[in-house]
Each structure stands twice: as structure tokens, then as C-alpha cells.
Design an enzyme around this catalytic site. Sequence first.
Site, PDB file in Angstrom:
ATOM      1  N   HIS A 352       0.786  -1.239   0.000  1.00  0.00           N
ATOM      2  CA  HIS A 352       0.000   0.000   0.000  1.00  0.00           C
ATOM      3  C   HIS A 352       0.812   1.281   0.000  1.00  0.00           C
ATOM      4  O   HIS A 352       0.243   2.364  -0.028  1.00  0.00           O
ATOM      5  CB  HIS A 352      -0.959   0.023   1.190  1.00  0.00           C
ATOM      6  CG  HIS A 352      -2.145  -0.862   0.987  1.00  0.00           C
ATOM      7  ND1 HIS A 352      -3.296  -0.435   0.361  1.00  0.00           N
ATOM      8  CD2 HIS A 352      -2.334  -2.166   1.270  1.00  0.00           C
ATOM      9  CE1 HIS A 352      -4.154  -1.433   0.306  1.00  0.00           C
ATOM     10  NE2 HIS A 352      -3.596  -2.495   0.842  1.00  0.00           N
ATOM     11  N   ARG A 541      -7.098  11.888   5.068  1.00  0.00           N
ATOM     12  CA  ARG A 541      -6.224  12.100   6.204  1.00  0.00           C
ATOM     13  C   ARG A 541      -5.298  13.285   5.941  1.00  0.00           C
ATOM     14  O   ARG A 541      -4.961  13.563   4.786  1.00  0.00           O
ATOM     15  CB  ARG A 541      -5.403  10.832   6.487  1.00  0.00           C
ATOM     16  CG  ARG A 541      -6.180   9.780   7.222  1.00  0.00           C
ATOM     17  CD  ARG A 541      -6.715  10.263   8.538  1.00  0.00           C
ATOM     18  NE  ARG A 541      -5.637  10.392   9.506  1.00  0.00           N
ATOM     19  CZ  ARG A 541      -5.418   9.550  10.501  1.00  0.00           C
ATOM     20  NH1 ARG A 541      -6.236   8.521  10.694  1.00  0.00           N
ATOM     21  NH2 ARG A 541      -4.408   9.731  11.330  1.00  0.00           N
ATOM     22  N   LYS A 546      -0.025  14.521   0.978  1.00  0.00           N
ATOM     23  CA  LYS A 546      -1.313  14.798   0.319  1.00  0.00           C
ATOM     24  C   LYS A 546      -1.470  16.292   0.014  1.00  0.00           C
ATOM     25  O   LYS A 546      -2.356  16.705  -0.721  1.00  0.00           O
ATOM     26  CB  LYS A 546      -2.463  14.296   1.188  1.00  0.00           C
ATOM     27  CG  LYS A 546      -2.511  12.757   1.303  1.00  0.00           C
ATOM     28  CD  LYS A 546      -3.604  12.315   2.267  1.00  0.00           C
ATOM     29  CE  LYS A 546      -3.679  10.805   2.479  1.00  0.00           C
ATOM     30  NZ  LYS A 546      -4.425  10.105   1.425  1.00  0.00           N
ATOM     31  N   THR A 648      -8.885   6.301  -2.888  1.00  0.00           N
ATOM     32  CA  THR A 648     -10.228   5.794  -3.181  1.00  0.00           C
ATOM     33  C   THR A 648     -11.247   6.921  -3.020  1.00  0.00           C
ATOM     34  O   THR A 648     -12.323   6.869  -3.598  1.00  0.00           O
ATOM     35  CB  THR A 648     -10.615   4.622  -2.239  1.00  0.00           C
ATOM     36  OG1 THR A 648     -10.339   5.021  -0.891  1.00  0.00           O
ATOM     37  CG2 THR A 648      -9.846   3.364  -2.585  1.00  0.00           C
ATOM     38  N   LYS A 652     -14.879   8.157  -5.192  1.00  0.00           N
ATOM     39  CA  LYS A 652     -16.206   8.545  -4.656  1.00  0.00           C
ATOM     40  C   LYS A 652     -16.662   9.862  -5.273  1.00  0.00           C
ATOM     41  O   LYS A 652     -17.835  10.033  -5.606  1.00  0.00           O
ATOM     42  CB  LYS A 652     -16.134   8.693  -3.131  1.00  0.00           C
ATOM     43  CG  LYS A 652     -15.714   7.439  -2.379  1.00  0.00           C
ATOM     44  CD  LYS A 652     -15.353   7.772  -0.921  1.00  0.00           C
ATOM     45  CE  LYS A 652     -14.565   6.635  -0.301  1.00  0.00           C
ATOM     46  NZ  LYS A 652     -13.913   7.040   0.968  1.00  0.00           N
TER      47      LYS A 652
END
Length: 799
Positions: A352, A541, A546, A648, A652
Site C-alpha cells: 500500500h 487524512r 497529500k 479511493t 467517490k
Amino acid sequence: MSKRELDQLLRDCLHSEFSVDDLASATDDQMYRALALVVRRILSEKRKKFMAQTYGENGKQVYYLCMEFLMGRSLKTNLFNLGLNGVADEVLAQYGVKLTNLYELEPDAGLGNGGLGRLGACYLDGMATTSLPGMGYSILYEYGIFRQKIVDGWQQELVDNWLPGGQVWLKSHPEQAVEVRFGGEVHESWDGTYHHIEHKNYDSVLAIPYDMYVSGYDSNGVSQLRLWSAKAPGIDMAAFNQGDYTSALRQNSTAELISKVLYPNDNHVEGKILRLRQQYFLSCASVADIVQRHLAQYGFIENLPDKVAIQINDTHPTLAIPELMRILLDECGYSWEAAFSMVKRTFAYTNHTVMSEALEKWNVDIFRSTLPRIYEIVAEIDRRAREELMRRFEGDKGKVDYMAMIGDGQVRMANICAYVCHSVNGVSKLHSEIIKESVFHDYYLYKPAAFKNVTNGIAYRRWLLQSNPALTDLIESAIGDGFKYDAAELAKLAKYRDDDAFLEQLGAVKHRNKEIFADYVKRTTGEVLNVDSLFDVQVKRLHEYKRQHLNALNIAAQYLWLKDHPGADVVPKTYIFGAKAAPGYYMAKQIIRFICALGKVIDSDPAVRDKLKVLYLQDYSVTMSERLMPASEISEQISLAGTEASGTGNMKFMLNGAPTLGTLDGANIEIAAAAGKENFFQFGMLTEQVSELRRFGYLPNSFIADDEVAVAVLNFIEKGLDGKSFNEIVTNLETQDPYMVMADFRDYRRVQALVSETYRDSRKFNRMSLLNIAGSGVFSADRAVGEYARNIWHVKPIR
Ligand SMILES: *Cc1c(COP(=O)(O)O)cnc(C)c1O
């Protein structure tokens, strides 16, 4: 099931469990519990039938081991998947109870941090729906992911005491408890025929299973999630009788600590002994359970690899590998070679992340003293692997040292998985290529056929049919209801790309969903959102990779620009953030504080507040994401290329018609391909450019110096916002900037401006939205588990 039947079950349950005879007097809480119990019993019966069918067909089954399952709520999704939501609604209406009110009484089962744990939950749904016999194993954390409260911009953590409302979904099976042993010493003896291994002076912990079920959608399948709770084995009577009370009771408190709380780190290891104990606790209990179930069915163990596939989700449950070796060697008496062959054929591993701070390595001394027998087995795997790899790589000791299971005083979990497992997969096309070139390059040379890709998928019905009924109805009116069973049918929507009336309806649905969300925000926080502004959303998160701070820097730049251009005609925007930071991640907490302070400065400035707003949503969770996705218009997926394995959340948003503003990272690349790159707002460096810049030596100041806006924004922040200093963020960006925010800042502003321009043309924007929905079918968990089943597990659906 008819209305009458469900009514009877509910009445019986309220009577027997809550002593309520007059249903009109039942409280909503009693109704919620009774309905949940009824649903759980239906699922338990259905699972029994499904497994009887599986064994009847001699079917192979899947065990999915993961330290996290971020399940969210269960009542709505199970009723929906069983096709009982309409009936339940009518039954409850007779007693003046609203089903939707009952949904709100359920706490999220937050047994995970973020994407990893949610993936496990989505795959249980996908397996049940596609009739694949699957079972998840994890830990029954008494406290799941902390609840986040933001006080004056600073994150505070509150315990997530979820069991009072969540326990109705769990059924314990104390008779199937497993003993897990820690510490002590191992003694070996030889009786002339056999080696005997004796483990002495160990501490025991009991693992008690609690089961939860996940219904498939309109299928015969039901998945099971078995969660292990740690319990002290009872008082040590020998010590107690000798008057040694402290040591007699010592085990009690330490044993039960194991399942007390989820470690709240995402993509970061902490290296604590308790975490190692959690990992072995899960691995040992699950393997024992798998072997027991197998033996109960077949009576012998040789055929285990033909009947059982075990997926190790990330390296956290790696110890299941040496644990199965231990059982086969010490308890079943197999030779090393025979045992190892079975183990290799049974296990597959999903990677991952490639970020070094997330690669698990355990100190050898801690590992050996916590798990003496498991250490011996890992050391023997290491010894034999080194011999074999030395032959294969013709004495290249450097390479073999790098590939070894044990080295530099550490046990390397990823290498155990890479060496032993018959399959190693990444979670997006890009990520699966990266692992072959970087962390596992030598293993790729050694066993190329083991390396595979399965791009992640989501339980799309949860985020479309269950969360966005208006969009679901619109889609159904256009293409029928086939997309509810097969997400690939969403592609049929593409033929409406130039249908003005349909595009307008799509825009109206989004607008209505924004109003619903704004009402919710008003009700729960008092904040007022402008529903005619563009809702630009980044929820995930909080992590430097990110790059929430890149988003915030652009907002600061827009703020400064609006101050300089007071009369400008701009597209008003609402930037929505939601993110939890790991409690010990200082920089992440500073970034939250920065975003909140920026929001406050903007709110208190009448010159800009009608054009710009920042909303920081507290306590982002699965349930929050279900509320938010239908109202989102831009999906921020702005990680530094090469860092996000898949994502993921991005899927969405796409499913709900929000075009992605993103880097070509993780599954974003496949999202751009599926939506069409003209329907994807791309910016930033590519993975190769990132590597090159890093090789070259990245100096953030060289990007700042010739960018006036960057200089102005950093100066603005350096002066402090809302009376708070953010010098640590500024210094970090100017000197280290580990995720190259400044290198991508200029291009990020360019694409943000392009988003605004595009949004002015609502027809064009709605068309992009439509083509995102039409392309999102491939990101269904049904497709993903199907690929695992065919290419990795070799398991067939049971229909
Ligand atoms: C889907 C989801 C995630 C994963 O989001 P990413 O953007 O892929 O990191 C995290 N948390 C929750 C609550 C989710 O529902």
C-alpha cells in the site's frame, strides 16, 4: 420478506430483548437496536446457507487479513442491500417512527484510519455482492479512530467509545476463543525420530471472536467480519495461592490492553511493542481459526492451499506467515520443505505504500523477546532465503543483504511478504509499476510473474444509490437500472453528453444536493454556505504528502488577489476541508491550524467573504463522506506524483460527478483516462520529473525566488494570521519542502484559474461532470474483487 413478517420479527425482538410489548411506547433507541438485531439474525442465517453452498460445491474461500476495517454505519447499507429498506420504512411508520432517524442513532464503526481500512470494508461488500465466499479478520478495538474536535484551530482528540451503539452488530463466540502466547523461552529436544518444540514461561492472552456480517446487494452472498477481542485468561492461581497478588493480576491488565485502541497513524509506523503484540494477536488468532475451520470441514490439512486463499493487506498481518509455518511444523509435524510449500501457495500480499516512513521494520531484540518461536522461524526463512538468493544472484552479497528478511538488527516485514507470497500486488497501475522499479526491484527480477496490479475499487452503491438518491433517480431515468448491479453500465450515460436538457437536470440535482448539505452544515455548525459558489473539496487524512497546504497556499493567494482587485468579477468559491491528523504529527496539526486561521481571516473581511470561504469540517468519517460527496463539485487530489498509492476518495467524487483537480498520481491516472483527459484538471510534475528533481537536488527557494505570488503569500503567512504565527510551515516550505509544494505551486494556480473559467460555462461543467460519472464504473469494488478472485485467489463465485 413481507411487511407482516418483518413486523412480527421486530415485535418478537422488542418483547424478548427489551421487554417492550406496546410498540408505540418503544423509544427510537430500542427500535434501532431491535431492527439491527433482526437484520443481524437474517444475515447470520443467510451466511450459514451461503457457506453450506460453498462447502457443498467444494469451493475455495478467501480470508482477508487487515489491521483495519473502516466500516462506517451498517443499518442503512444492510437494509438496502437486502432490499428491505422500503418494507422497514413502512413497518416503522405504523408506530410513528422514521427509519432515517434510526440511521442517525448508529455510531460509525471506525476501526481504521482512512483509505486502507475503508478498502477492506468495500471489499467485504464487493465479495458478498459477487457471491465470493469471503471473511475478513481484524481486531475489535474498544476505541476506534479518535473523534476530532477543533478548538481555536488546534486538533483535540476524544476517545471513540463506539461499542454502546455499535455492539448490536456483533455476536461473540467465546467457545471459539484462541490462546495467543507471548514471551517466554523455546526449548528444543530430539527423541530420535522427532524434534519437539516446547514453549515455556509464556504469557497467555485469549482472543475472543466477535462476528459481524455484510450483506451483498441482491445476491446470495454474505461476508463475515471476525473481530478479535483480547481477554486475560483468568487469574494465575499458582501465583495467587503463593500470595503473589501483583504478578497474579499483572497479566490481566496487560493482556486486555491489546485490543483497547487503534493506533491512529496513517502511512506511518511507530514501532511500539504493543503494536507488535496487536499484529501477532490478529495473525495468530486468525490463522488458528482458519486451520480449525478447514480441519472441521476436511479433516486433514494437505489441501489447505487448494481451499483457502489468505490475503495480507499491507504488511501489518505479515506474522500470519511464520504463524502458519509454526502450526505446520510444531503442531502437525511437517518437514520444513513441505510446510513452506503450503505456506507459499496460500498467501498473497498487497502493498500500500512505498514511502520509507511507512515500511515496517521491527528491532530484532524486541521481536525475539516478544515472539521467541516466531523469531526462530523468521530467522530460518531468512537463512534459507539468503542461500537461495546467493545462488540466484551469483554471490551478489549486497543485493542479498538488501532482500533479506533480517538485516541491520531489524526484521523487515515487507521482505518476508515479497519472498514468501505467490502474489505481490500494488493498488493502481502506476503504483504497481513503481514497486517493481523501487522497493521490490530485486524481488521483481527474482520472481517477475508474482507481480500484479489490482486497481482499488469502492462499494459504489454506498456512495451513489444509498447516499445520492436524486442522482440515482436521474441516472435510472436515462439508462434504466442495470447500473445498480453492474457499474460498467454507467458508461451508457455518455450518450447524453450533448443533451442540453439532461445536462441541466444534472446541474439541478447537484445544486439541490448542495442545498441539502448546506442545511446540514448550518444545523450542526451554524456556518452559512453560499450554495451558488463552487464547492471545492479536499477530504482525506492530513499528511504532508497529500499536500493540503498547497491548497491552502492557493487560497491565501486568491485572498491577496481579491484584496488588490476589489471590484473583480470572480467565480465565488467555497473550499471545504476535512481531515484528521495523527495525534503525534506536529506539522499536520500546524497545517490544520493554518487552514482554520486562514478561514477566520477571510470570514472577518467584508471585502472578500462573499467571494471566498473556507470550511473546515470536524471529524471527517465515512458517514460525513456520504453526506458530502453528493454536494461536491471539484475533487482535490493533489498529492506529489509518486506518493499516493491509489486513493479511493478520488473514486467517490468521480462517481458523484465531481471532476478531479489533480496530479497524475495513483489511480488519478486511470480516472483521467476513464473520464477523458479533457474532463480532468491536471497539473503538476509527473513521477519521472519528481525523481529527476530529487536527483538533481531540490531547492524550494529556487522556485520561490522567481515567483512573485509565492513570495507574497509566504510573506503574508509569515506575518501571522488571526494573531497566530505559522513560521514553522513557512520555514519548512522554504528549506525542506519534502513533498515539493513550491515546485508545483505555480501550475496549481494555473489549473485553479482554469477551473473557475470552466465553471462559468455551466453547460460545459455539467458535461464534464456527466462524463466523469459515465467513466466511473471501472472503480467499483465488484470489479476489483473479481480481479483478485481470477488472478490471485483462484476462487470462483458460488451462485
Ligand atoms: C474513502 C475514505 C478515505 C480515503 O480517502 P483518500 O482520499 O483516498 O485518502 C479516508 N477516510 C474516509 C472516511 C473515507 O471514506
